[in-house]
Scaffold this active site. Structure first.
Site, PDB file in Angstrom:
ATOM      1  N   SER A  29      15.536  13.279 -32.788  1.00 35.98           N
ATOM      2  CA  SER A  29      14.480  13.169 -33.798  1.00 35.98           C
ATOM      3  C   SER A  29      15.114  13.233 -35.184  1.00 35.98           C
ATOM      4  O   SER A  29      15.996  14.051 -35.441  1.00 35.98           O
ATOM      5  CB  SER A  29      13.431  14.276 -33.621  1.00 35.98           C
ATOM      6  N   GLY A  85      13.210  13.116 -38.337  1.00 39.01           N
ATOM      7  CA  GLY A  85      12.199  13.273 -39.373  1.00 39.01           C
ATOM      8  C   GLY A  85      11.455  11.977 -39.620  1.00 39.01           C
ATOM      9  O   GLY A  85      11.073  11.271 -38.672  1.00 39.01           O
ATOM     10  N   GLY A 142      12.105   8.699 -37.680  1.00 40.98           N
ATOM     11  CA  GLY A 142      11.657   8.506 -36.312  1.00 40.98           C
ATOM     12  C   GLY A 142      12.662   8.950 -35.267  1.00 40.98           C
ATOM     13  O   GLY A 142      13.441   9.882 -35.481  1.00 40.98           O
ATOM     14  N   GLY A 157       8.549  18.240 -34.004  1.00 40.01           N
ATOM     15  CA  GLY A 157       9.485  18.154 -32.888  1.00 40.01           C
ATOM     16  C   GLY A 157       8.889  18.660 -31.586  1.00 40.01           C
ATOM     17  O   GLY A 157       9.168  18.121 -30.509  1.00 40.01           O
ATOM     18  N   ASP A 158       8.051  19.687 -31.666  1.00 44.83           N
ATOM     19  CA  ASP A 158       7.415  20.231 -30.464  1.00 44.83           C
ATOM     20  C   ASP A 158       6.369  19.265 -29.912  1.00 44.83           C
ATOM     21  O   ASP A 158       6.222  19.126 -28.694  1.00 44.83           O
ATOM     22  CB  ASP A 158       6.782  21.583 -30.777  1.00 44.83           C
TER      23      ASP A 158
END
Length: 310
Positions: free
Chosen positions: A215, A217, A220, A246-247
């Site tokens: 990931s 930010g 993408g 992120g989760d």
């Protein structure tokens, strides 16, 4: 049922103040609390999506009781192993400009408590369709804890998804989880060599035998799986709180891992759900409207032998 593991959960507290003044006294305008820890955020997002999920990990003391009760109030099923140490708290002080965080250390886990958790984990593998392993390790837990849990899940033919950092990430990658999802900073922290502008995929392959989704930010996601390299990003930046993005990504990937969703469908879903999490006010939640609007607009690029990214 997707099982989410959080070995170092927390009670997240947010204090709202007019302005944060170092060394000053503050009157708090509002206090919010929620279950904290990356794996608990994953569980809450999956529950909101209507997916069967169970949260597990280690909880202790009255703070741990509060975390468990907050999950129950949201309707999230859980099965935690109790420990003597007090579950940590995280405090965010939010003013009109930014947020300042104070993270307590996690309690020390005894060898006996860790053995009890491993036994609980073995039991939960029976009904599990996917296991997610998220967040930092508390003191007392071996650095290869996630690697050991990945091995147990692999022996039970249960797919695993790893999201951690530092030595725990490197040890976990060596155990070959079904999928790993570090962010770009976490990944570069464990790479044997720093990638050049076109060398991320090769650098990832040097430390991970299995698929990795990175990931980045607003830029993408990039997925590296053997000779396949896929990239996917939201069409427009989403403003808001990126803490739980992120989760939310892990929640989407876990669902896709369970359903064996191919990369061209899986990555756009993960990008859209991550964007919807940025639009939500707190980690562990997402904006359903943003999710529905964004999902059809996201198109991945890449595929087999995507040498341009190597």
């Amino acid at each position: 049922m997707i099982v989410t593991v959080t070995l170092n959960p927390a009670l997240d507290l947010t204090y709202a103040v007019d302005a944060l003044v170092p060394h000053g006294t503050h009157r708090v305008a509002a206090v919010a609390e929620r279950p904290g820890g990356k794996g608990l955020n994953v569980a809450r997002v999956l529950h909101a999506l209507g997916e069967p999920v169970l949260a597990t990990g280690l909880l202790g003391g009255p703070t741990g009781d509060r975390v468990a009760s907050l999950l129950t109030a949201e309707g999230v099923r859980s099965s935690f192993v109790r420990m003597v140490g007090e579950t940590r708290r995280t405090v965010a002080v939010v003013d009109g400009a930014d947020a300042t965080g104070f993270w307590e250390p996690g309690p020390t886990v005894t060898p006996g408590e860790w053995s009890l958790f491993v036994a609980e984990f073995r039991e939960l593998l029976g009904p599990a369709t996917v296991v997610t392993l998220s967040g930092s390790l508390p003191p007392g837990v071996p650095i290869d804890a996630y690697a050991s849990l990945i091995a147990l899940a692999s022996a039970a033919n249960v797919p695993t998804l790893l999201d951690t950092s530092g030595p725990a990430l490197l040890a976990g990658l060596r155990a070959t989880p079904s999928l790993a999802k570090p962010n770009i900073d976490e990944l570069t922290g464990v790479l044997s060599r720093q990638p050049g502008p076109q060398g991320l995929a090769d650098a990832v392959r040097a430390v991970a035998a299995g698929p990795v989704v990175v990931s980045r930010g607003p830029a993408g996601l990039i997925a590296i799986a053997g000779d396949e390299v896929w990239e996917c990003a939201p069409p427009v930046p989403i403003e808001g709180n990126p803490t739980g993005a992120g989760d939310a990504c892990v929640a989407a990937l876990a669902r896709g891992l369970r359903d064996r969703t191919p990369w061209p469908d899986l990555l756009p879903d993960a990008v859209a759900l991550s964007a919807a999490a940025v639009a939500a006010p707190e980690a562990g939640a997402f904006d359903p409207g943003i999710y529905r609007q964004t999902r059809p607009t996201v198109t991945p690029a890449g595929g087999n032998h995507a040498r341009a990214h190597r």
